[in-house]
Design an enzyme around this catalytic site. Structure first.
Site, short mmCIF file in Angstrom:
data_model
loop_
_atom_site.label_atom_id
_atom_site.label_comp_id
_atom_site.label_asym_id
_atom_site.label_seq_id
_atom_site.Cartn_x
_atom_site.Cartn_y
_atom_site.Cartn_z
N LYS A 1 0.89 -1.17 0.00
CA LYS A 1 0.00 0.00 0.00
C LYS A 1 0.93 1.22 0.00
CE LYS A 1 -4.27 1.59 2.21
NZ LYS A 1 -5.10 1.73 1.01
N1 PPE Z 1 -7.70 -1.93 -3.06
C1 PPE Z 1 -7.22 -0.67 -3.04
C2 PPE Z 1 -6.61 -0.12 -4.27
C3 PPE Z 1 -7.33 0.08 -1.87
O1 PPE Z 1 -6.85 1.33 -1.85
C4 PPE Z 1 -7.94 -0.46 -0.72
C5 PPE Z 1 -8.06 0.33 0.55
C6 PPE Z 1 -8.42 -1.79 -0.79
C7 PPE Z 1 -8.27 -2.49 -1.98
C8 PPE Z 1 -9.06 -2.47 0.40
O2 PPE Z 1 -8.11 -2.71 1.40
P1 PPE Z 1 -8.53 -2.86 2.93
O3 PPE Z 1 -8.82 -1.50 3.44
O4 PPE Z 1 -7.38 -3.49 3.58
O5 PPE Z 1 -9.73 -3.72 2.99
N2 PPE Z 1 -8.32 1.73 0.36
C9 PPE Z 1 -8.27 2.68 1.45
C10 PPE Z 1 -8.79 4.06 1.01
C11 PPE Z 1 -7.90 4.78 0.12
C12 PPE Z 1 -8.17 6.25 0.16
O6 PPE Z 1 -7.45 6.94 0.86
O7 PPE Z 1 -9.10 6.73 -0.50
C13 PPE Z 1 -9.18 2.30 2.61
O8 PPE Z 1 -10.21 1.66 2.40
O9 PPE Z 1 -8.87 2.72 3.73
#
Ligand code: PPE
Length: 307
Positions: free
Chosen positions: A157
């Site tokens: 990330k």
């Molecule tokens: N794919 C991407 C590209 C991504 O940015 C996120 C989180 C996910 C999948 C899901 O990951 P998880 O949060 O671990 O389930 N994206 C973050 C937001 C980005 C933003 O700042 O806007 C988040 O959900 O916090």
């Protein structure tokens, strides 16, 4: 972004207005940073951060992929997250830990730069809108491809990767949609601009596997557990755009977006279906400790400052 009182920065709680960096910061010029997005929810036993340790472990993994040495352990960062929540006194908030190469040497090589670490927390409502979370959003397949495994390690990330997401979401919003879906260079379904994707067809739930240029989402993992507990079959496999158009249901998930149904993809109407609704509702119970199997994922906050 709503202002709160304190931000944790390099080991100290500083006033919101004082959490500043120099314009020569390496991370600003080259996107050389890693970050997390984490939610703290109000539960019957007080505020609890959902899967905090898993998120901080991913921050460390992201840093390793960039060969960046984080000056704080997972345990130290857990304490820091706790402190920033306690200092701001919010029952529910979003936490944004970020680590980046700081001010020192300019030039693409990060050598010689310090690694700065900060944690911001503020109240953040439904990422794709409350109405979207209830009744679904309209997504568009992007003309931008998701970064591939040999472009930037997509399992990190990393801040720089989000230029890819920014271009895709700009394009989608300009075209009148709510969110973008990015495909890989081979045409496989990857991620939304900030979410993972699930497709439901004939009672089977499918999501792209981890090698398909996706971020290994923690919500994706939670959703797979929930779907399993609700008695659905979940498979990880390659998906193409036809799978989206022919699906009974499609939904996105992420820490910020939680579980959000897609009511259409490229104008192909899907509507909001019962599987998505069951998973979304159970997810929202789970993060607030109202589900039988969620306690291990809830990391309760001590409302006293550790320091
Ligand atoms: N794919 C991407 C590209 C991504 O940015 C996120 C989180 C996910 C999948 C899901 O990951 P998880 O949060 O671990 O389930 N994206 C973050 C937001 C980005 C933003 O700042 O806007 C988040 O959900 O916090």
């Amino acid at each position: 972004m709503r202002e709160t009182e304190k931000i944790w920065m390099n080991g100290e709680l500083v006033d919101w207005a004082d959490a500043k960096v120099h314009v020569g910061t390496h991370g600003l010029h080259y996107g050389s940073g890693v970050f997390e997005g984490i939610r703290c929810y109000e539960t019957e036993k007080g505020p609890a951060v959902f899967r905090l340790t898993d998120h901080l472990q991913r921050l460390h993994d992201s840093a390793r992929l960039l060969q960046m040495e984080l000056p704080y352990s997972v345990e130290e960062l857990r304490g820091a997250c706790n402190d920033v929540i306690a200092a701001n006194g919010l029952p529910e908030c979003y936490l944004r830990p970020i680590a980046f190469y700081g001010f020192g040497e300019l030039g693409v090589s990060p050598r010689g730069n310090p690694v700065d670490v900060a944690i911001v927390s503020w109240p953040w409502g439904a990422y794709l809108g409350e109405e979207g979370q209830r009744n679904g959003i309209r997504a568009k397949i992007s003309s931008w491809q998701r970064v591939g495994p040999n472009v930037i390690p997509h399992t990190a990330k990393a801040t720089g990767i989000y230029l890819n997401s920014m271009l895709a979401v700009n394009e989608a919003l300009d075209a009148g949609y709510d969110e973008a879906i990015l495909l890989t260079s081979d045409g496989l379904v990857a991620d939304g601009s900030g979410e993972n994707i699930f497709v439901v067809r004939d009672g089977v739930i499918a999501t792209p596997d981890l090698s398909t240029s996706i971020l290994p989402g923690i919500t994706r993992d939670t959703v797979s557990h929930i779907a399993d507990a609700l008695g659905y079959d979940v498979v990880e496999k390659s998906l193409i755009r036809s799978d989206l158009y022919l699906a009974d249901e499609v939904f996105m998930c992420g820490t910020a977006a939680e579980v959000t149904p897609l009511r259409s993809v490229d104008g192909v109407e899907l509507g909001v279906g019962p599987v998505t609704e069951a998973i979304r509702d159970e997810y929202l119970r789970c993060v607030r400790g109202l589900s039988t199997y969620s306690p291990a994922w809830l990391e309760h906050v001590a409302l006293e400052l550790a320091a």
